[in-house]
Design a protein around this motif. Structure first.
Motif, short mmCIF file in Angstrom:
data_model
loop_
_atom_site.label_atom_id
_atom_site.label_comp_id
_atom_site.label_asym_id
_atom_site.label_seq_id
_atom_site.Cartn_x
_atom_site.Cartn_y
_atom_site.Cartn_z
N ASP A 107 0.70 -1.22 -0.06
CA ASP A 107 -0.04 0.06 -0.03
C ASP A 107 0.93 1.30 0.07
O ASP A 107 0.28 2.33 0.00
N GLY A 108 2.10 1.20 0.01
CA GLY A 108 2.95 2.40 -0.08
C GLY A 108 3.55 2.77 1.33
O GLY A 108 4.35 3.60 1.24
N THR A 109 3.09 2.07 2.22
CA THR A 109 3.49 2.31 3.51
C THR A 109 4.90 1.49 3.74
O THR A 109 5.23 0.71 3.01
N ALA A 110 5.47 1.49 4.98
CA ALA A 110 6.87 0.75 5.06
C ALA A 110 6.79 0.20 6.61
O ALA A 110 6.06 0.81 7.46
N THR A 111 7.37 -0.63 6.92
CA THR A 111 7.64 -1.38 8.03
C THR A 111 9.16 -1.35 8.60
O THR A 111 9.86 -1.85 7.47
N LEU A 112 9.18 -1.34 9.80
CA LEU A 112 10.46 -1.15 10.35
C LEU A 112 10.48 -2.53 11.33
O LEU A 112 9.72 -2.53 12.16
N SER A 113 11.51 -3.28 11.19
CA SER A 113 11.72 -4.61 12.10
C SER A 113 13.14 -5.06 12.22
O SER A 113 14.15 -4.52 11.46
N TYR A 114 13.24 -5.61 13.41
CA TYR A 114 14.66 -6.30 13.80
C TYR A 114 14.64 -7.18 14.79
O TYR A 114 13.68 -7.32 15.35
N LYS A 115 15.65 -8.14 14.92
CA LYS A 115 15.42 -9.16 15.70
C LYS A 115 16.10 -8.29 17.09
O LYS A 115 17.05 -7.64 16.99
N THR A 116 15.46 -8.61 18.17
CA THR A 116 16.10 -8.06 19.35
C THR A 116 17.53 -8.56 19.71
O THR A 116 17.79 -9.66 19.51
N PRO A 117 18.32 -7.55 20.31
CA PRO A 117 19.63 -8.02 20.62
C PRO A 117 19.55 -9.02 21.44
O PRO A 117 20.62 -10.12 21.36
N SER A 118 18.82 -9.27 22.36
CA SER A 118 18.97 -10.32 23.31
C SER A 118 18.61 -11.77 22.54
O SER A 118 19.09 -12.74 23.06
N PHE A 119 17.62 -11.73 21.65
CA PHE A 119 17.41 -12.80 20.77
C PHE A 119 18.69 -13.02 20.03
O PHE A 119 19.35 -14.22 20.02
N VAL A 120 19.22 -11.93 19.42
CA VAL A 120 20.53 -12.44 18.54
C VAL A 120 21.64 -13.17 19.48
O VAL A 120 22.19 -13.62 18.99
N PHE A 121 21.89 -12.33 20.68
CA PHE A 121 23.26 -12.82 21.50
C PHE A 121 22.65 -14.04 22.10
O PHE A 121 23.73 -14.72 22.93
N ALA A 122 21.50 -14.57 22.39
CA ALA A 122 20.94 -15.73 23.28
C ALA A 122 21.94 -16.94 23.12
O ALA A 122 22.44 -17.42 23.99
N PRO A 123 22.44 -17.14 21.92
CA PRO A 123 23.13 -18.60 21.81
C PRO A 123 24.47 -18.38 22.21
O PRO A 123 25.28 -19.40 22.45
N TYR A 124 25.00 -17.38 22.70
CA TYR A 124 26.54 -16.88 23.16
C TYR A 124 26.56 -16.68 24.78
O TYR A 124 27.46 -16.68 25.13
N VAL A 125 25.23 -16.85 25.27
CA VAL A 125 25.19 -16.54 26.65
C VAL A 125 25.92 -17.52 27.22
O VAL A 125 26.55 -17.30 28.60
N TYR A 126 26.00 -18.94 27.05
CA TYR A 126 27.04 -19.83 27.71
C TYR A 126 28.33 -19.54 27.84
O TYR A 126 28.93 -19.95 28.81
N GLU A 127 28.79 -18.41 26.99
CA GLU A 127 30.31 -18.04 26.94
C GLU A 127 30.25 -16.80 27.59
O GLU A 127 31.32 -16.52 28.39
N GLY A 128 29.26 -15.97 27.39
CA GLY A 128 29.36 -14.59 27.73
C GLY A 128 28.72 -14.39 28.95
O GLY A 128 28.94 -13.09 29.60
N GLY A 129 27.99 -15.12 29.48
CA GLY A 129 27.23 -15.11 30.90
C GLY A 129 26.47 -13.77 31.03
O GLY A 129 25.96 -13.31 29.97
N LYS A 130 26.41 -13.47 32.16
CA LYS A 130 25.29 -12.38 32.80
C LYS A 130 25.99 -11.14 32.03
O LYS A 130 25.19 -10.31 31.80
N THR A 131 27.17 -10.92 31.98
CA THR A 131 27.56 -9.51 31.26
C THR A 131 27.22 -9.53 29.74
O THR A 131 26.56 -8.13 29.42
N LEU A 132 27.13 -10.36 29.14
CA LEU A 132 26.55 -10.49 27.69
C LEU A 132 25.21 -10.29 27.77
O LEU A 132 24.44 -9.53 27.02
N THR A 133 24.62 -10.68 28.71
CA THR A 133 23.01 -10.73 28.89
C THR A 133 22.59 -9.29 29.33
O THR A 133 21.73 -8.64 28.58
N ASP A 134 23.47 -8.51 30.01
CA ASP A 134 23.25 -7.21 30.42
C ASP A 134 23.49 -6.20 29.09
O ASP A 134 22.80 -5.33 29.04
N ILE A 135 24.42 -6.50 28.68
CA ILE A 135 24.98 -5.77 26.98
C ILE A 135 23.67 -5.95 26.54
O ILE A 135 23.36 -4.93 25.70
#
Length: 152
Positions: A107-135
């Motif tokens: 219809d000529g409008t636009a949508t903005l979307s993104y994967k949330t950073p928490s979702f993006v970094f979730a697979p690495y929390v085993y290595e990055g721990g709470k600090t990565l979760t906080d970031i």
């Protein structure tokens, strides 16, 4: 039996198509594609991030004589976050920059979307721990702020 399963999947798919994908934030707007691209880039800068990458098939398709709806991926990050993420997980940096996705609707409008950073970094929390979760949580807020600014 397989045919019945295929038909059942086709009947259910349209209901799922209206739901955001898991881990995604989606903002429908009344803005045009061009306006939302411009406003998203400005909002990235205004919220302390940098546009690191941009990629999309729309212009290249047009150069080939093919018209497709506007489609642009905008990667955003900054060096402070890069250094902090690297201190927690070298592997997690493969995800940087985290991307916004601007798409043109029929219809000529636009949508903005993104994967949330928490979702993006979730697979690495085993290595990055709470600090990565906080970031990632900080970045969730930052990306939400960018999106809200861009779609105003």
């Amino acid at each position: 039996m397989k045919a019945l399963w295929a038909i059942a999947c086709l009947l259910v798919t349209p209901a799922w198509a209206d739901e955001p994908l898991s881990g995604w934030a989606v903002f429908q707007t009344d803005k045009s594609y061009e306006e939302l691209v411009t406003d998203t880039k400005a909002a990235v800068k205004d919220n302390g991030l940098i546009v690191v990458t941009q990629a999309g098939p729309t212009k290249a398709a047009a150069a080939r004589g093919i018209t497709i709806p506007g489609n642009l991926v905008i990667g955003a990050f900054n060096n402070d976050y890069a250094v902090r993420v690297l201190e927690t997980s070298t592997a997690a940096m493969i995800e940087a920059p985290i991307r916004f996705y601007v798409t043109e609707n029929n219809d000529g409008t636009a949508t903005l979307s993104y994967k949330t950073p928490s979702f993006v970094f979730a697979p690495y929390v085993y290595e990055g721990g709470k600090t990565l979760t906080d970031i990632a949580s900080e970045l969730d807020t930052k990306f939400q702020d960018v999106a809200e600014t861009a779609v105003k």
